[in-house]
Structure formats: C-alpha cells, structure tokens
Design a protein around this motif. Sequence first.
Motif, PDB file in Angstrom:
ATOM      1  N   GLN B 674       0.855  -1.196   0.000  1.00 28.69           N
ATOM      2  CA  GLN B 674       0.000   0.000   0.000  1.00 28.69           C
ATOM      3  C   GLN B 674       0.884   1.238   0.000  1.00 28.69           C
ATOM      4  N   THR B 675       1.395   1.588  -1.124  1.00 31.05           N
ATOM      5  CA  THR B 675       2.336   2.704  -1.170  1.00 31.05           C
ATOM      6  C   THR B 675       1.635   4.037  -1.156  1.00 31.05           C
ATOM      7  N   GLY B 676       0.381   4.049  -1.638  1.00 30.69           N
ATOM      8  CA  GLY B 676      -0.328   5.331  -1.725  1.00 30.69           C
ATOM      9  C   GLY B 676      -0.097   5.985  -3.079  1.00 30.69           C
ATOM     10  N   ARG B 677       0.731   5.375  -3.903  1.00 29.44           N
ATOM     11  CA  ARG B 677       0.986   5.992  -5.212  1.00 29.44           C
ATOM     12  C   ARG B 677       0.068   5.366  -6.250  1.00 29.44           C
ATOM     13  N   GLN B 679       0.264   5.211  -9.405  1.00 24.49           N
ATOM     14  CA  GLN B 679       0.905   4.488 -10.515  1.00 24.49           C
ATOM     15  C   GLN B 679       1.247   3.070 -10.128  1.00 24.49           C
ATOM     16  N   ILE B 682      -1.837   1.010 -10.498  1.00 23.32           N
ATOM     17  CA  ILE B 682      -2.129   0.716 -11.918  1.00 23.32           C
ATOM     18  C   ILE B 682      -1.218  -0.377 -12.413  1.00 23.32           C
ATOM     19  N   LEU B 683       0.053  -0.244 -12.040  1.00 22.42           N
ATOM     20  CA  LEU B 683       1.021  -1.267 -12.452  1.00 22.42           C
ATOM     21  C   LEU B 683       0.586  -2.619 -11.957  1.00 22.42           C
ATOM     22  N   ILE B 686      -2.320  -3.893 -13.916  1.00 23.23           N
ATOM     23  CA  ILE B 686      -1.903  -4.376 -15.243  1.00 23.23           C
ATOM     24  C   ILE B 686      -1.245  -5.732 -15.123  1.00 23.23           C
TER      25      ILE B 686
END
Lengths: 103, 700
Positions: B674-677, B679, B682-683, B686
């Motif tokens: 859970q980085t909060g980023r 992107q 999304i990565l 994907i």
Amino acid sequence: MPHVGLTHFLVISSILFSLGLYAVIVRKNAILVLMGIELMLNSANINFVAFAHFGRFGLDGQMMALFVIVLAAAEAAIALAIVLNIYKTFLHINVDEVDKLKE
Amino acid sequence: MPGSNLISLSLIILFLPLIGFITVLLFGKRFSKLYNFEIGILATNIILTIFVMFQKLMYFPEKIANRFTWINFGNVPFVGELKVELGIELTNVTVLMLFVVNLISFLVHVYSTKYMEGDIRFSRYYSYLGIFTFSMLGIVLADNFLMMYIFWELVGLSSYLLIGFWYEKDSAADAGKKAFLTNRIGDMGMWLGILILFTNYHTFTFDTIFEAINAGNIPFGDNAWLTAAGILIFLGAIGKSAQFPLHVWLPDAMEGPTPISALIHAATMVAAGVYMIVKVFAFFTADALLVIAVIGVLTSFISATIALTQNDIKKVLAYSTVSQLGYMVMAVGVGAYQYAFFHLVTHAFFKALLFLGSGSVIYAMHHEQDMRKMGGLKKKMPITYYTFLTATLAISGVPFFSGFLSKDGILASTYAFGSLTGYWLIPIIGFLVAGMTAFYMFRLVLMTFHGEPRDHHKYDHAHESPWAMTIPLITLAVLSFWIVFTPNPVSPDAGWFLNKIETQFTIVPQAARFEFMQTEVVPVEENHTNQTEHAIIHSEHYMHAMHEAHYPAMILSLVLASLGILFAFVLYYWNKVSADKIANSIPFLYRFSLNKWFFDEFYHSTFIRGTLETSKGLSVFDGKVIDGAVNGSATVTQLFSKISSLFDQYVVDGLVNLTAFKMGFFGFIFKKTQTGRVQNYILLAILSLIILFIIFLPFF
C-alpha cells in the motif's frame, strides 16, 4: 504500396495503447498521465472503428467511438479539476508524491 | 358502678406514672420544677387507688378481669388456633397490692424532694421513679404470664438504673450490673417455666391455664412437668425476691439512694416475687412447694445470721429484708399463702419505714452509714427515733404491732406444717430466725440512737429532718400498728385483711399434693357447708393443726423475740458483756457471718472466675484456631490467586499477544504494497491482468 488491412490498424492501436500505458505508469506529471489515458482511450477508438470497417457490425463501432470521445471529454473535465485541487493542496502535481492516503 | 369502670380506673392508675416518666425525662432539664408533676401524678394515683380498692373490697367479691387479643396468629400448623391475649385483672389481693405500691411510691416521692435535693440528676431520678412505679403496677395488674414477664423485666431495668444512679461511684455501677445479671438468671428460669405452660396450653392467661390444669390436663401428661414448671417459675421469684442462692445482689443494691432502697429493695419490687408465687400458688405441686419452703427457710436463716454482725446500717436492713422475704417464701411453701401476703404488706410498711428512717439518719449524719460512728441520736432526732422504734418493734414481733400478727401467722403455719408432714426443721429454723431478727434490729436501734455519741463532730451537726421526710415516716409508723389490720392484737384471723384475701384452691392432681391438701370427698347429703366438693386446701385436718399450732407458736415466738431483745440490751445498752469478747471467742463463726458466708467470694472464685477463664480460653481458641483457620484460608486463596494470575499473565495474555503479533507481522508485510501511489496500483492492476491472461489463455 501494400494493402492496408485490419492487422495494421490493430498494430497501430497496440503501439498507441502501450505508449499510453507507459506514460500513465512512468510519467510524474499528472497532466502527462492524463494524456497517457487519452492515448489509451483513442487506441481503443481505433480498434472500434477498424473492427466496424472490416467486420459486419454496421455503424455500431463508430457509435461506440463517439461515446468514448464524449466520455473522454467528461473524464478530462473531472480529472483536470482534481489536478487543480491537488495543485492547490500540494503546490505541485507530481503523482508519485501524492501518497497521503498511505498514512 | 360497674366493674368495667374499675378496670378503666386501674388502667389510668397503670399508665399515669408512664406519662410522668416520659414528661419528666424529656423536659426535666428545661423545667427544674417538673418533678412536682411526677409527685402530682402519684398523688392522683393514690387517690384513685384508694377509691378502686374500697369499691373492689366492698362491692365486688368476685374477680374482675378484662382482656383483649393482642396478636392473633390464626391457625398455626401443628398447634391450632393461637392468639396472645393481654389483660388486667382485679382481685382483692391485686387492689391491696396496688395500694401498697402506690402509697409507698408516693411517700418516697415526697421524701426524696428533700433527701435528693441538690443532686445533679434530680429530675432524672424522678423520671426513673415514674418508670419503676409503672412497671411495678404492671406486675400487680397483669392477668397473664407474658405481661407479668414483660413488666418483670421492666422493674429489673428500673432497679438497675436506680441502683447505679450514682454511677460515678464504681461500687454503684458494679452493684447495678450485679443486680441485673443475677436477676437475669432467675428470669431465664421463669421464662422457661412459662414456656412449659405455653407449649401445653397455648395461652399465657392465668385463668385459662389453671382451668386446664384443674380439668386434669397436665403438661406433657406427667406431674413431674408440673413440678418443673412450678420450680422454674419460682426461679423468677428467687432472683427478684433475692432468695438463696441468688440473694447476693440485694445487699449490694444498697449503693443506690436510700429512698430507692426503701421503695424498690424493701417494699415493692423484691416483694414482687412473693406476690407472683402467691398469685400462682394454686398450681404448685407438693414437691415444688417443698422446694419453695426449703429455699425460703435457708434464705431467712443465712441472711439473719449475716445481719447479726454487719456494721453498715443499710446492710443490716438489707439482710433483714432478705431474711423477711425468706419468711414469706417459706410461708408460701408451707401452704400459708395468705400469711405470706399479709406479711408482704405489713413488711412493706415497716421495712419502708426502717429504710426511710435510716435515710433520715444518714441525711442528718452527712452520709455516714457506719453504725459504729453513730449513737445518742435519740435526743437529736425524736421523730425519726420513735417512728424507727415502732418499725423495729413491728419487725421484731412484739404484740400490738403489725409484724407480730403476720409473723405469728407464718410461724404458726410452719409449726402446723411440721406437725402434719414431719418436716420439723422448717419451723425450728423459722423460730430461731425470729429470735435473731429481734436481736439484730435492737442492736441497730441501740447502736444508732442510744448510748454516747461516738463521733462528736458529726453528732453536733445532726438535726431532725425536714417535714417532707418526717411525714412519710409518721404515715408508715401509723400503718405499722395492729389496729390497721385487725382489732384483735394477738390474732389476725378475724381481721378484715385476712378475710378479704381470696381462698385459693390448689388445682394440681391429688397424687401431686401434700397429704393435708388432698380433697376429702364428702357425699352430697353430708355436705353441711353447702359447698360443692372441690379441692379444699383448708381441710379439717389442716384447720385442726393450725388451731393447735396457734398458741404454742405464739408463745414460742414471743419468748424468742424477748430473748433476742434482752440479749441486745445486755450487749449494747447495759454493756454487761462486751460484744467484741463474744466475737473473739467464736472467731470462725464471727468472720463467717461478717463476711456474709463468703458467698461473694465463692461466686467470684467459681462462677465469675469460671466464666472469665472460659472466655479467656475461648479467646485463645478464637485467636489461634478460628483466626488461624481464617488466615489459613486467606493464605490458600492468595496462593491460588497468584497461580491463576500467572496463568492469566503467561497463557491467556500470551495467546492474545500472539494473535496480535501475528496480525502485526502480516500487516507489516502487506503494508509494503500500500504505497499510496496511484501508478503503483495501476502497475499492479496491469500485472494482475497479464497474469489472468496467461492463466486463461489455454481456454481461448
């Protein structure tokens, strides 16, 4: 000049999609990320139109493409508003630094 | 005037002193003159009493009783109908006793205005007198055992309060305690006796119980139980009337104010025991009567011997009281309840007079009670002297005085009893005591009033008491003459007093009676007396013996009394023989008498020491065993709780902590994702999509 068929359109759209995805994942600037999303949506549009042209679906593909354009416009409006608010809060729009939710 | 009015009047007589008690107790401090209210109440009481007494004696030969249901228990399992009734009854004996109590109480009230003057708890004293009079009247009027017992305890209480009235003195406080505790022993027995009767008859009322016994309904179907009930109830009289072996409290009770000694410890309360056994005389079996007679004769003998050597004026009178009470009890024991009651009344008058007279002397001598420091007071206090002398002549059994009549009656009946049953020791000791009584009473008079003053300082300050103290003395002195009771100075039998006392018919079964009390079944046609054949206590046999006994008893008692008086004069007036010399020639007997037969020492070393030692032992037992057990169980509990706390700490807490730790550990790992980023998410999406594609590719 070789014959332009469905495959060419699909390759173009795949390349476009990949570029868009790349932009979304890699770019720091939120505007650029939005632009990546636009690219991905448009690659999908190309797919719709190509399948409509080469298949027997009538004008369904074009119709869907129109819908997606409208959707993209709406999305852009909301997303830009969010970006504006992010800027107001953080004084920048770097998406990798916007991780307050983590805490 | 109907009888119910007399009942209402006696209820007023009963409750007026209670009102006085409450009023004076509550407001006595604020209004220092309020004691006059209490005296007024007693004055009202005495007037009402005289009225009731005359009405009852003149116009109502039958008993008047009135009772009501106090508690109705309804239908009790295993018992049946059960209700507790209270009530009062008026018999001739009751109204006479009512008169005696009220009169002496009134006189003591008047007397105390001077005697107790200046006492710091003056109004408290009068309120106590009120509660005492109330409780005493309650005993007199009660028509059932329950009420009698309640008032019995109440007089015990007021006696305790008044003995310990000067509680700053340790001796007074101790004497009060002693009186109370000693009385408790007797009262406990009395209560057990009452319960035997109650268990069988489900009522406390005298009449109902006596009717049941008369109908042949014996407690638990055995005469022995009847005897037991009688003796147990008599135990109450032993305590209250200071009979051997519980007599020790009465002499100590002299620590109280002297008017109290006159009222409670000479005339009324101590006579309550005698009054009670006179009242329930009918249900005593022969065995019970014999016990009563023996106790009475022992008491009178023991205390008469003690009175011979005492030097405290009040102590002599106290032992004399015990001795005379023993006489009365003995009279009941030999079946002469009428003489017992007669002696009760005459004794009440002259003994109250003696005590009030001694109070007058003590008052004049500035609270000196030792007779060895008195002497020659005759000139200084003529009224006290002559009234005191009257009472002394009465108690010594000199003709023309009331004591002679009643005492002679008692001695004659013991004589008759001896001749009828062969128990000769009872009359012999009785006559001996008569001689001793005359001796020690004259010893008292001669030491106090005659001879040379031994303490000149106190003698010079001595003076006649004020009228508030002498009027009661004169009143009581008048009542100590024979003419009050009968016109014949040598025999009371024809007098109004004895004739008014109701004849009591013994109701116990024939087998349990003395031979002379057994009914002679008279055939109806030969029954000249027109009486139905019932249990006549005065059988021909008995009447004959009484008649026979009359003259020998009278002469014997006269001779003994004169001998006693003569002896006293020889020793203390003419000083022919020194009393000390006699005492020294029989040192053992003298010390024995002077130290009151060592009763106190005996009780102290046995019962009191025993109780103390037992309680000490029990306290050790408590300290070691009971406390040990409690502490032990506490220790065990502590140990268990320590173990369970350890279990909690390590096992339960450990499990909880382990769970928490596991959760934390996994959280620590997955937190990384859970980085909060945006992107990264999304990565991840994907990548997941690609993985899904790879998984589902074979299905396409």
